[in-house]
Design a protein around this motif. Sequence first.
Motif, mmCIF file in Angstrom:
data_model
loop_
_atom_site.group_PDB
_atom_site.id
_atom_site.type_symbol
_atom_site.label_atom_id
_atom_site.label_comp_id
_atom_site.label_asym_id
_atom_site.label_seq_id
_atom_site.Cartn_x
_atom_site.Cartn_y
_atom_site.Cartn_z
ATOM 1 N N ASN A 7 22.467 65.651 42.077
ATOM 2 C CA ASN A 7 23.168 66.834 42.108
ATOM 3 C C ASN A 7 24.537 66.231 43.132
ATOM 4 O O ASN A 7 25.496 66.984 43.304
ATOM 5 N N ASN A 16 28.557 68.911 46.644
ATOM 6 C CA ASN A 16 27.745 68.679 45.317
ATOM 7 C C ASN A 16 28.493 68.910 44.138
ATOM 8 O O ASN A 16 29.569 69.292 44.057
ATOM 9 N N GLN A 17 27.777 68.753 42.957
ATOM 10 C CA GLN A 17 28.515 69.066 41.510
ATOM 11 C C GLN A 17 28.661 70.480 41.595
ATOM 12 O O GLN A 17 28.201 71.391 41.854
#
Length: 263
Positions: A7, A16-17
């Motif tokens: 992620n 993070n995504q």
Amino acid sequence: MKFEGENSVIGSGLLNQGAILIIGGPPKSYKSFLLNSICYHLATGTNLFGVTRRDKHGNEIEVFPVSKPKRVLLLDQEIGFQDLQDRFKTLLTAIPPEHQILCRQNIHIHSCDHNMQLDSRTGIGYIGSLIKSCSPNIVAFDPLIEFHTGDENSSQDMALALRGLDTLREIHSFESIINHHMSKPPRGGDGEREGPDNLRGSSVIYAKGDSFMTLKADGRTHGKIRVQFKLRRGKPITDLYLQVNQDTLLTAFVDWREGKERD
């Protein structure tokens, strides 16, 4: 099955995504210079600021790795296209030729255009058209106050602007980096808040972020910055010092706070 790390956009949980990274600092704390260097590392898929630590076996490992080159759209409302372009030209002279190529391919700049507003349908549509033109993985906003027309201290006004950001993120699927100002410390320093608690304006801004970098210029050394980190999720990151090189404009790791990393 997904494992931890898949992620990650910037390692150690810094971005993070689908997340929002907020960079906060008072005036003259090098926020824009630091953001430019982040754009460079994202565009080239390289470890942020060259920050490393040693594991228990004595091996040097990257703290903020970027898994692969990313496309970045930098929306600037403060510096101006020509000055920003000049800064990146200076930065490019200090990096390897293959990184120069990646930066030219992957960093897109749109500057000082006050049609870029997050709190109106027209403004959201306009920003959306800029995003659609280059399909970035990450969109950076510098500074937040210039992307809305509301009262920064109003939770209602700030919620409206940040809902505009959410709308764009849902449609175009990108991670966000936001430069934002810090409140002035109280006179005498009594009761001064630490880290992102000191972000200027409504607490809605703080509530929106997933990770935070707060900056403080070191008055003893020109271009040196102390950085504090706060993550909603993940292992805490030790404070560290960075240095903005006055010749290359690159921001690089100096040392962990107090000269060593603390677990």
